[in-house]
Design an enzyme around this catalytic site. Structure first.
Site, mmCIF file in Angstrom:
data_model
loop_
_atom_site.group_PDB
_atom_site.id
_atom_site.type_symbol
_atom_site.label_atom_id
_atom_site.label_comp_id
_atom_site.label_asym_id
_atom_site.label_seq_id
_atom_site.Cartn_x
_atom_site.Cartn_y
_atom_site.Cartn_z
ATOM 1 N N HIS A 34 -7.475 0.774 -6.343
ATOM 2 C CA HIS A 34 -7.633 -0.102 -5.167
ATOM 3 C C HIS A 34 -8.311 -1.398 -5.641
ATOM 4 O O HIS A 34 -9.469 -1.665 -5.348
ATOM 5 C CB HIS A 34 -8.484 0.615 -4.119
ATOM 6 N N ARG A 83 0.874 -1.184 0.000
ATOM 7 C CA ARG A 83 0.000 0.000 0.000
ATOM 8 C C ARG A 83 0.902 1.222 0.000
ATOM 9 O O ARG A 83 1.696 1.413 0.918
ATOM 10 C CB ARG A 83 -0.906 0.010 1.229
ATOM 11 N N CYS A 93 -16.302 1.742 0.710
ATOM 12 C CA CYS A 93 -15.085 0.980 0.994
ATOM 13 C C CYS A 93 -14.660 1.109 2.452
ATOM 14 O O CYS A 93 -13.960 0.249 2.967
ATOM 15 C CB CYS A 93 -13.967 1.415 0.060
ATOM 16 N N GLN A 142 -10.120 -3.915 -3.176
ATOM 17 C CA GLN A 142 -11.405 -3.426 -2.689
ATOM 18 C C GLN A 142 -12.496 -3.710 -3.717
ATOM 19 O O GLN A 142 -13.586 -4.185 -3.373
ATOM 20 C CB GLN A 142 -11.322 -1.919 -2.404
ATOM 21 N N ASP A 201 -17.165 7.349 -1.409
ATOM 22 C CA ASP A 201 -15.889 7.248 -0.682
ATOM 23 C C ASP A 201 -15.582 8.635 -0.127
ATOM 24 O O ASP A 201 -16.216 9.628 -0.512
ATOM 25 C CB ASP A 201 -14.805 6.763 -1.674
ATOM 26 N N ARG A 256 -13.549 -8.503 1.795
ATOM 27 C CA ARG A 256 -12.126 -8.240 1.532
ATOM 28 C C ARG A 256 -11.327 -9.501 1.855
ATOM 29 O O ARG A 256 -10.421 -9.889 1.119
ATOM 30 C CB ARG A 256 -11.619 -7.077 2.403
HETATM 31 N N1 NVA Z 1 -9.875 6.918 -1.361
HETATM 32 C C1 NVA Z 1 -9.506 6.413 -0.050
HETATM 33 C C2 NVA Z 1 -9.776 4.950 0.037
HETATM 34 C C3 NVA Z 1 -9.491 4.346 1.383
HETATM 35 C C4 NVA Z 1 -9.733 2.865 1.415
HETATM 36 C C5 NVA Z 1 -8.057 6.728 0.229
HETATM 37 O O1 NVA Z 1 -7.237 6.545 -0.668
HETATM 38 O O2 NVA Z 1 -7.751 7.171 1.333
HETATM 39 N N1 CP Z 2 -11.133 0.000 2.545
HETATM 40 C C1 CP Z 2 -9.859 -0.123 2.980
HETATM 41 O O1 CP Z 2 -8.958 -0.370 2.222
HETATM 42 O O2 CP Z 2 -9.707 0.022 4.326
HETATM 43 P P1 CP Z 2 -8.341 0.219 5.108
HETATM 44 O O3 CP Z 2 -7.782 1.560 4.701
HETATM 45 O O4 CP Z 2 -8.733 0.193 6.548
HETATM 46 O O5 CP Z 2 -7.390 -0.877 4.760
#
Ligand code: NVA
Ligand code: CP
Length: 301
Positions: free
Chosen positions: A129, A102, A260, A132, A220, A288
């Site tokens: 993502h 990540r 998400c 997800q 989101d 997930r």
């Molecule tokens: N768009 C959000 C998704 C989190 C799962 C982010 O990147 O923070």
């Molecule tokens: N939706 C998601 O990826 O959650 P986290 O940021 O908690 O991993």
């Protein structure tokens, strides 16, 4: 399939294969059937951003598959002190059987795949993502029985989630509508991809317009990880880009809601709509685990 870097790389068949395996693994886990396909294997999980779901579901999933997972915070790795990703990839490939990462830039994930010799799984970048959206598609299929022909509507920022939902949704035969403020559209590469789908893809600035006849409504956060400094400004720009009663009324009567998570109540979604659809949203979070187990089995078994 050697890696999961982005859904753009996957065929419809590969996506459906993952969803089918995810359903099977979910059944096996719920009914106590052993499914230790990754006995003795190790997954490294590199995190440059926070996570609740991704970390816990990958770690638990690996354990359920008979393997183990290592949590590697970039704050503690030499990568955080400037060791090139090319070298990190070649070193970690000698110890591990797979890497979940990540991070911010998509290029970093692609570089890991290019220089390493083990499967790489994208656990979220600024661009996409994919894990997800695999869980989202699995959940939608559980509730609706099919994917083909459904209308998926995303309201909010044209961010990593929007990008992956467009690609995943269109590939499996859904139509996808996006409502976002001007200047916050999805990535140009994704819009180019969507062009080939003609009127199955629509982009508008009106949430109600986008939600018309939708089977699934998705939203989101207005400010993603890494955009904290813009959060206050974004609250003004995104006001109105919310799943609320008005938007629900424009969708089909039996429309489901997906998020998400983490969610910001009264920003991108009202508390009322969130709670009315909490089962769907937390089933999505659970999935997930199952979807990622399927990805790991496909890539690492
Ligand atoms: N768009 C959000 C998704 C989190 C799962 C982010 O990147 O923070
Ligand atoms: N939706 C998601 O990826 O959650 P986290 O940021 O908690 O991993």
């Amino acid at each position: 399939m050697k890696h999961l870097l982005k859904l753009l790389d996957l065929s419809k068949e590969e996506i459906i294969d993952i969803l089918n395996l995810a359903d099977q693994l979910k059944y096996e886990q719920k009914n106590g059937f052993e499914h230790k396909h990754l006995k003795g294997k190790t997954l490294g999980m590199i995190f440059q951003k926070s996570s609740t779901r991704t970390r816990v579901s990958f770690e638990t999933g690996m354990y359920q598959l008979g393997g183990q997972a290592l949590f590697l915070s970039s704050r503690d790795l030499q990568i955080g002190r400037g060791e090139p990703v090319q070298d990190t990839a070649r070193v970690l490939s000698r110890y591990l059987d797979g890497i979940m990462i990540r991070t911010f830039e998509q290029k970093e994930v692609e570089d890991l795949a290019e220089y390493g010799s083990i499967p790489i799984i994208n656990g979220l970048t600024d661009f996409c993502h994919p894990c997800q959206v695999l869980a989202d598609l699995m959940t939608i299929r559980e509730y609706k029985g099919v994917l083909e022909g459904l209308k998926l509507c995303f309201i909010g920022d044209g961010n990593n989630m929007a990008n992956s939902l467009i690609v995943g949704g269109l590939k499996v035969g859904m139509s996808v509508s996006i409502a976002c403020p001007e200047g916050y559209e999805p990535d140009a590469e994704v819009l180019e991809f969507a062009k080939a789908y003609g009127d199955k893809f629509t982009l508008t600035t009106s949430p109600v317009e986008a939600a018309k006849g939708a089977d699934v409504l998705y939203t989101d956060v207005w400010a993603s990880m890494g955009e904290e400094a813009e959060a206050e400004e974004r609250k003004k720009i995104f006001a109105g880009y919310q799943i609320n009663d008005e938007v629900m009324a424009a969708a089909k009567g039996d429309a489901m809601v997906q998020h998400c998570l983490p969610a910001h109540r009264e920003e991108e979604i009202t508390a009322k709509v969130f709670e009315a659809h909490a089962n769907e949203i937390f089933d999505e979070a659970e999935n997930r685990l199952h979807a990622q187990k399927a990805v790991m089995v496909k890539l690492m078994a």
